[in-house]
Motif scaffolding. Structure first.
Motif: not given
Length: 276
Positions: A126, A147, A208, A210, A218
């Motif tokens: 991503a 994404l 980004t 996660t 993002q």
């Protein structure tokens, strides 16, 4: 673990031999999660290993990663020196904590398709503008940004019978400066937050997020943002997107995300090598 509801295992050698999808089917790649717990809803496995996909390819366009590429094979890959973001590959591979057996069986595609928030291959692909090549059951294909592939914990945008074939990372993204931060509740614990920041040649900044959130998020800026602007962007993440499980409460994940984001911003705002 034995899966005692499985009635058959197919190993097609070419795409044309893939069977029509039916209820009770599952694609089999590394199987490290599939065989880790009961799967009473499954009756047939379709093993993708027989398709013989190349694990990876480095070209002028970037890095292509076959969905059946193992974590170990990706971690060993020697990447071009001008790809400034290349350390992310090893950092994200090592964020998948497991034995050498897991590393040599678990696949990049499996990590994406399982769609756990802490999946480090999700973070890697991503952050580097990865695009998924997806085979459709009718014999066609479609492309989807990473994404947009991961919708939430164990939920993806794949339709029944679709196969993740490959993930493509563009060379332009791999040439960006990058900064990696990860935190867990214990030294060998599952990621509670995994953040990657990138800075391209024009000065554009992307962060980004996660592991801390239910799906990868993002935020982008034309330049490295002021601290307050980055804080505001993270504060705008809805409360229900912060993940909650035994590996971290939402409030803790939100807090550490802010701290790690500030570190990334500071690193990328500095000139390369500054402070080293």
């Amino acid at each position: 673990m034995d899966l005692n509801t499985i009635e058959s295992v197919l190993t097609p050698g070419v795409r044309e031999a893939l069977p029509p999808w039916r209820t009770g089917d599952a694609w089999l790649a590394g199987g490290t999660w599939l065989f880790s717990e009961p799967q009473p809803h499954l009756a047939r496995l379709v093993d993708l290993a027989g398709l013989g996909w190349a694990p990876h390819a480095v070209t002028a366009e970037g890095l292509s990663i076959g969905a059946t590429c193992t974590i170990a094979a990706l971690e060993r890959l020697d990447l071009p020196a001008d790809w400034a973001a290349r350390p992310l590959v090893g950092q994200c591979c090592r964020a998948l904590l497991g034995s050498f057996k897991v590393w040599n069986a678990a696949t990049v595609g499996g990590n994406l398709c399982l769609a756990l928030p802490a999946g480090p291959m999700i973070a890697l692909t991503a952050a580097l503008d990865g695009t998924c090549l997806i085979w459709t059951p009718e014999g066609g294909e479609r492309h989807l940004p990473v994404l947009d592939l991961v919708l939430g914990p164990c939920a993806t945008a794949l339709h029944p019978g679709e196969v993740l074939r490959r993930i493509d990372l563009p060379a332009a993204a791999l040439r960006r400066r990058a900064a990696f931060r990860r935190i867990a509740l214990s030294p060998n614990g599952r990621s509670g937050a995994l953040l990657i920041g990138t800075l391209d040649g024009t000065g554009a900044f992307a962060l980004t997020v996660t592991a801390a959130t239910r799906r990868p998020l993002q935020v982008r800026f034309a330049t490295v943002p002021e601290a307050g602007a980055l804080e505001s962007a993270l504060a705008a993440i809805p409360d229900d997107l912060w993940y909650d499980d035994v590996h971290g409460a939402p409030a803790w994940r939100r807090h550490v995300t802010g701290l790690l984001a500030a570190e990334i911003r500071g690193e990328l705002a500095s000139e390369p090598g500054e402070g080293a």
